[in-house]
Design a protein around this motif. Structure first.
Motif, PDB file in Angstrom:
ATOM      1  N   THR A 185       0.805  -1.318   0.009  1.00  0.00           N
ATOM      2  CA  THR A 185      -0.019  -0.091  -0.132  1.00  0.00           C
ATOM      3  C   THR A 185       1.074   1.318   0.014  1.00  0.00           C
ATOM      4  O   THR A 185       0.234   2.370  -0.151  1.00  0.00           O
ATOM      5  N   ASP A 186       2.256   1.377  -0.074  1.00  0.00           N
ATOM      6  CA  ASP A 186       2.994   2.045   0.069  1.00  0.00           C
ATOM      7  C   ASP A 186       4.401   1.660  -0.654  1.00  0.00           C
ATOM      8  O   ASP A 186       4.640   0.677  -0.913  1.00  0.00           O
ATOM      9  N   PHE A 187       5.242   2.866  -0.708  1.00  0.00           N
ATOM     10  CA  PHE A 187       6.478   2.751  -1.485  1.00  0.00           C
ATOM     11  C   PHE A 187       7.608   2.218  -0.287  1.00  0.00           C
ATOM     12  O   PHE A 187       7.429   2.511   1.013  1.00  0.00           O
ATOM     13  N   SER A 188       8.671   1.670  -0.552  1.00  0.00           N
ATOM     14  CA  SER A 188       9.748   1.448   0.475  1.00  0.00           C
ATOM     15  C   SER A 188      10.380   2.803   1.044  1.00  0.00           C
ATOM     16  O   SER A 188      10.369   3.895   0.254  1.00  0.00           O
ATOM     17  N   PRO A 189      11.111   2.838   1.990  1.00  0.00           N
ATOM     18  CA  PRO A 189      11.783   4.038   2.350  1.00  0.00           C
ATOM     19  C   PRO A 189      12.717   4.762   1.406  1.00  0.00           C
ATOM     20  O   PRO A 189      12.862   5.842   1.338  1.00  0.00           O
ATOM     21  N   GLU A 190      13.538   3.715   0.659  1.00  0.00           N
ATOM     22  CA  GLU A 190      14.476   4.506  -0.281  1.00  0.00           C
ATOM     23  C   GLU A 190      13.502   4.987  -1.426  1.00  0.00           C
ATOM     24  O   GLU A 190      13.987   6.168  -1.752  1.00  0.00           O
ATOM     25  N   MET A 191      12.584   4.469  -1.870  1.00  0.00           N
ATOM     26  CA  MET A 191      11.868   5.278  -2.964  1.00  0.00           C
ATOM     27  C   MET A 191      11.193   6.396  -2.287  1.00  0.00           C
ATOM     28  O   MET A 191      11.006   7.511  -3.177  1.00  0.00           O
ATOM     29  N   ILE A 192      10.744   6.465  -0.978  1.00  0.00           N
ATOM     30  CA  ILE A 192       9.910   7.680  -0.634  1.00  0.00           C
ATOM     31  C   ILE A 192      11.061   8.694  -0.442  1.00  0.00           C
ATOM     32  O   ILE A 192      10.906   9.896  -0.730  1.00  0.00           O
ATOM     33  N   ILE A 193      12.410   8.525   0.128  1.00  0.00           N
ATOM     34  CA  ILE A 193      13.212   9.578   0.048  1.00  0.00           C
ATOM     35  C   ILE A 193      13.484  10.021  -1.311  1.00  0.00           C
ATOM     36  O   ILE A 193      13.811  11.242  -1.563  1.00  0.00           O
ATOM     37  N   GLU A 194      13.663   9.022  -2.192  1.00  0.00           N
ATOM     38  CA  GLU A 194      13.913   9.573  -3.802  1.00  0.00           C
ATOM     39  C   GLU A 194      12.794  10.300  -4.328  1.00  0.00           C
ATOM     40  O   GLU A 194      13.232  11.448  -4.782  1.00  0.00           O
ATOM     41  N   LYS A 195      11.587   9.817  -4.184  1.00  0.00           N
ATOM     42  CA  LYS A 195      10.335  10.820  -4.489  1.00  0.00           C
ATOM     43  C   LYS A 195      10.543  12.102  -3.857  1.00  0.00           C
ATOM     44  O   LYS A 195      10.176  13.262  -4.275  1.00  0.00           O
TER      45      LYS A 195
END
Length: 315
Positions: A297-307
């Motif tokens: 239901t959400d992105f990974s922490p790495e993807m969230i930081i990137e976004k």
């Protein structure tokens, strides 16, 4: 230097390094007018980035993933984070537009603003996440007059979210078909809240606010309306039922013709989605049920930081 006016060099540094992620779960996904008002509130502060929005009409629930930076004083103590004012603005819009007594859905809930989790990202710590969670709890209790329960690293003894929910009857459906509707009709709160009044507004309910290391939400659809079977499978997948360590589950209805095993992966780097998927498929086969591929239901922490970085740099 003012807490909310760092110079540009320092501000750029913290915006890239000391980040907090706030996952905000609201009990509504069908009332478009209310959702549009919440969306406007979420966009008021450009220094809070909306990284993800996940709506589930069957559960009648919407989840926001918000990210921003933390400012510290000369001693290293956190003193400011834009997430606080953004979350409060979202909550104000939610309470204005949603009445829990008129709410129904297939997912359990105890409040309009049902759950807020703060996670540290990048170089942030759990102490910083707990600092923000406790500030939010104090403001919710005083401004919105809702009982607030702290959990995990925001709680004085580290009390777990599922423990508090069990004490408050979160997992007990109050409508036919294993669904939830209106306030659960607790005559009194069995546990004293950490902030706010002991009396509950049935229109607003209560709020859980916590801080903890990253967890992942992973749901596995089952092609059956047999909720009893889904609950049996969910129980045997969960750590509580003797299944996978650090996995919490619910077996829920999810639309016409399907149920779902909704999972919280408390240690996703150790026990991940593949472990859950394989266990659900094995147990479902024993019930002669078909399973679809699960989804996060959400992105990974790495993807969230990137976004976050892409959106901040673009703005």
């Amino acid at each position: 230097m003012a807490a909310n006016n760092p110079n540009s060099k320092e501000k750029k540094s913290v915006m890239q390094s000391v980040l907090l992620c706030c996952k905000l779960h609201i009990s509504e996904s069908r009332n478009r007018e209310a959702l549009e008002s919440i969306q406007r509130a979420a966009k008021l502060d450009p220094e809070t980035v909306i990284v993800n929005i996940f709506e589930d009409r069957e559960y009648n629930r919407i989840n926001y993933t918000l990210v921003s930076y933390v400012i510290h004083d000369a001693t290293g103590t956190p003193i400011y984070c834009p997430l606080q004012q953004t979350v409060v603005a979202i909550a104000a819009a939610a309470y204005d537009g949603i009445n829990l007594e008129l709410h129904s859905g297939a997912h359990p809930r105890l409040g309009v603003v049902d759950d807020i989790t703060v996670h540290p990202l990048a170089q942030a710590s759990l102490d910083e996440a707990a600092w923000l969670a406790k500030r939010l709890a104090a403001e919710f209790g005083s401004r919105f007059r809702v009982p607030v329960y702290l959990y995990n690293d925001a709680h004085p003894t580290g009390k777990a979210l599922d423990t508090i929910r069990r004490e408050l009857g979160y997992y007990r459906p109050n409508l036919r078909g294993i669904q939830w509707a209106g306030w659960p009709h607790l005559e009194s709160l069995p546990v004293k809240p950490d902030e706010g009044p002991d009396v509950v507004s049935r229109a607003r309910g209560i709020t859980m606010i916590g801080a903890r290391a990253w967890v992942a939400m992973y749901n596995v659809p089952i092609m059956s309306t047999d909720v009893s079977a889904a609950r049996r499978i969910a129980a045997r997948v969960s750590a509580r039922g003797g299944g996978l360590p650090a996995v919490q589950t619910l077996g829920l209805l999810h639309g016409e013709g399907t149920t779902e095993i909704a999972c919280i992966l408390l240690e996703p780097n150790q026990i991940g989605a593949d472990h859950v998927q394989n266990r659900v498929e094995m147990l479902a086969a024993q019930e002669d049920l078909d399973v679809e591929k699960g989804y996060f239901t959400d992105f990974s922490p790495e993807m969230i930081i990137e976004k976050y970085m892409k959106l901040i740099n673009a703005s």
